[in-house]
Design a protein around this motif. Structure first.
Motif, short mmCIF file in Angstrom:
data_model
loop_
_atom_site.label_atom_id
_atom_site.label_comp_id
_atom_site.label_asym_id
_atom_site.label_seq_id
_atom_site.Cartn_x
_atom_site.Cartn_y
_atom_site.Cartn_z
N LYS A 34 -21.01 13.70 6.10
CA LYS A 34 -20.41 14.79 5.33
C LYS A 34 -21.48 15.68 4.71
CE LYS A 34 -16.09 12.42 4.34
NZ LYS A 34 -15.23 11.82 3.32
N VAL A 35 -22.55 15.07 4.25
CA VAL A 35 -23.65 15.85 3.66
C VAL A 35 -24.29 16.73 4.73
CG1 VAL A 35 -25.98 15.66 2.69
CG2 VAL A 35 -24.12 14.30 1.74
N LYS A 36 -24.48 16.19 5.95
CA LYS A 36 -25.04 16.98 7.04
C LYS A 36 -24.13 18.15 7.38
CE LYS A 36 -27.68 13.25 9.17
NZ LYS A 36 -27.77 12.33 10.31
N ALA A 37 -22.81 17.90 7.41
CA ALA A 37 -21.86 18.97 7.70
C ALA A 37 -21.91 20.05 6.63
CB ALA A 37 -20.45 18.41 7.83
N LEU A 38 -21.98 19.64 5.36
CA LEU A 38 -22.07 20.61 4.27
C LEU A 38 -23.37 21.41 4.32
CD1 LEU A 38 -20.61 18.64 1.24
CD2 LEU A 38 -19.65 20.67 2.32
N LYS A 39 -24.45 20.75 4.71
CA LYS A 39 -25.74 21.44 4.81
C LYS A 39 -25.68 22.51 5.89
CE LYS A 39 -30.61 20.70 5.81
NZ LYS A 39 -31.63 19.74 6.20
N SER A 40 -25.14 22.17 7.06
CA SER A 40 -25.07 23.17 8.14
C SER A 40 -24.12 24.30 7.76
CB SER A 40 -24.63 22.52 9.45
OG SER A 40 -23.30 22.05 9.36
N LEU A 41 -23.02 23.96 7.05
CA LEU A 41 -22.09 24.99 6.61
C LEU A 41 -22.74 25.93 5.60
CD1 LEU A 41 -19.18 26.03 6.75
CD2 LEU A 41 -18.65 24.47 4.87
N SER A 42 -23.50 25.39 4.67
CA SER A 42 -24.17 26.24 3.68
C SER A 42 -25.24 27.11 4.33
CB SER A 42 -24.76 25.40 2.56
OG SER A 42 -25.78 24.57 3.04
N ILE A 43 -25.91 26.60 5.35
CA ILE A 43 -26.90 27.42 6.08
C ILE A 43 -26.19 28.55 6.79
CG2 ILE A 43 -28.48 27.39 8.05
CD1 ILE A 43 -29.36 24.59 7.11
N ILE A 45 -23.33 29.92 5.96
CA ILE A 45 -22.88 30.87 4.94
C ILE A 45 -24.04 31.75 4.48
CG2 ILE A 45 -22.07 31.05 2.55
CD1 ILE A 45 -20.27 28.63 3.13
N GLY A 46 -25.21 31.16 4.30
CA GLY A 46 -26.39 31.94 3.89
C GLY A 46 -26.76 32.99 4.93
N ASN A 47 -26.70 32.60 6.21
CA ASN A 47 -27.00 33.56 7.28
C ASN A 47 -25.99 34.70 7.30
OD1 ASN A 47 -29.21 32.07 8.13
ND2 ASN A 47 -28.05 30.92 9.65
N GLU A 48 -24.72 34.37 7.11
CA GLU A 48 -23.67 35.39 7.10
C GLU A 48 -23.85 36.34 5.92
OE1 GLU A 48 -20.46 37.49 8.52
OE2 GLU A 48 -21.49 35.82 9.49
N VAL A 49 -24.20 35.81 4.77
CA VAL A 49 -24.41 36.65 3.59
C VAL A 49 -25.58 37.60 3.81
CG1 VAL A 49 -25.20 36.56 1.18
CG2 VAL A 49 -23.35 35.07 1.93
N ARG A 50 -26.66 37.10 4.42
CA ARG A 50 -27.81 37.98 4.71
C ARG A 50 -27.42 39.10 5.67
NH1 ARG A 50 -30.62 33.33 3.73
NH2 ARG A 50 -30.36 32.42 5.80
N GLU A 51 -26.63 38.79 6.69
CA GLU A 51 -26.19 39.82 7.64
C GLU A 51 -25.29 40.84 6.96
OE1 GLU A 51 -24.36 38.04 11.05
OE2 GLU A 51 -26.11 36.79 11.49
#
Length: 110
Positions: A34-43, A45-51
């Motif tokens: 679950k932590v790995k899934a949350l980490k990839s999801l937050s990454i 989200i960060g990429n989408e916010v930058r775009e």
């Protein structure tokens, strides 16, 4: 009798401890996934916010360019109206009458 039973006590608690340890290991693995899934999801989200921020800054630049173009156009229109005088108003009146005449002709002969 007690000695036989005393040896059994240690054996009775051993499977329970193993069971708890295996349950803890299973829950640890679930938590890790679950932590790995949350980490990839937050990454992601960060990429989408930058775009999206990049897109918004480009839009802001385009609006600034459009605003500057409109200001320049308004400045030219003010200069034309100030320097035109009665001659300009006469041309505008004739243009309006011509447009109304064309509209009247189109409606009449339709």
């Amino acid at each position: 009798m007690r000695r036989a039973h005393a040896g059994n006590e240690g054996g009775y608690y051993q499977p329970t401890a193993q069971m708890l340890e295996s349950e803890n290991d299973r829950m640890e693995n679930e938590l890790s996934s679950k932590v790995k899934a949350l980490k990839s999801l937050s990454i992601d989200i960060g990429n989408e916010v930058r775009e999206q921020n990049k897109f918004l800054s480009e839009m802001d630049e385009d609006y600034d360019k459009s605003g500057n173009l409109l200001l320049a156009t308004m400045g030219r229109l003010k200069a034309i109206t100030k320097s035109g005088g009665p001659k300009l108003w006469c041309y505008m009146l004739m243009f309006c009458l011509f447009v109304f005449f064309l509209i009247w002709m189109i409606i009449k002969f339709r």
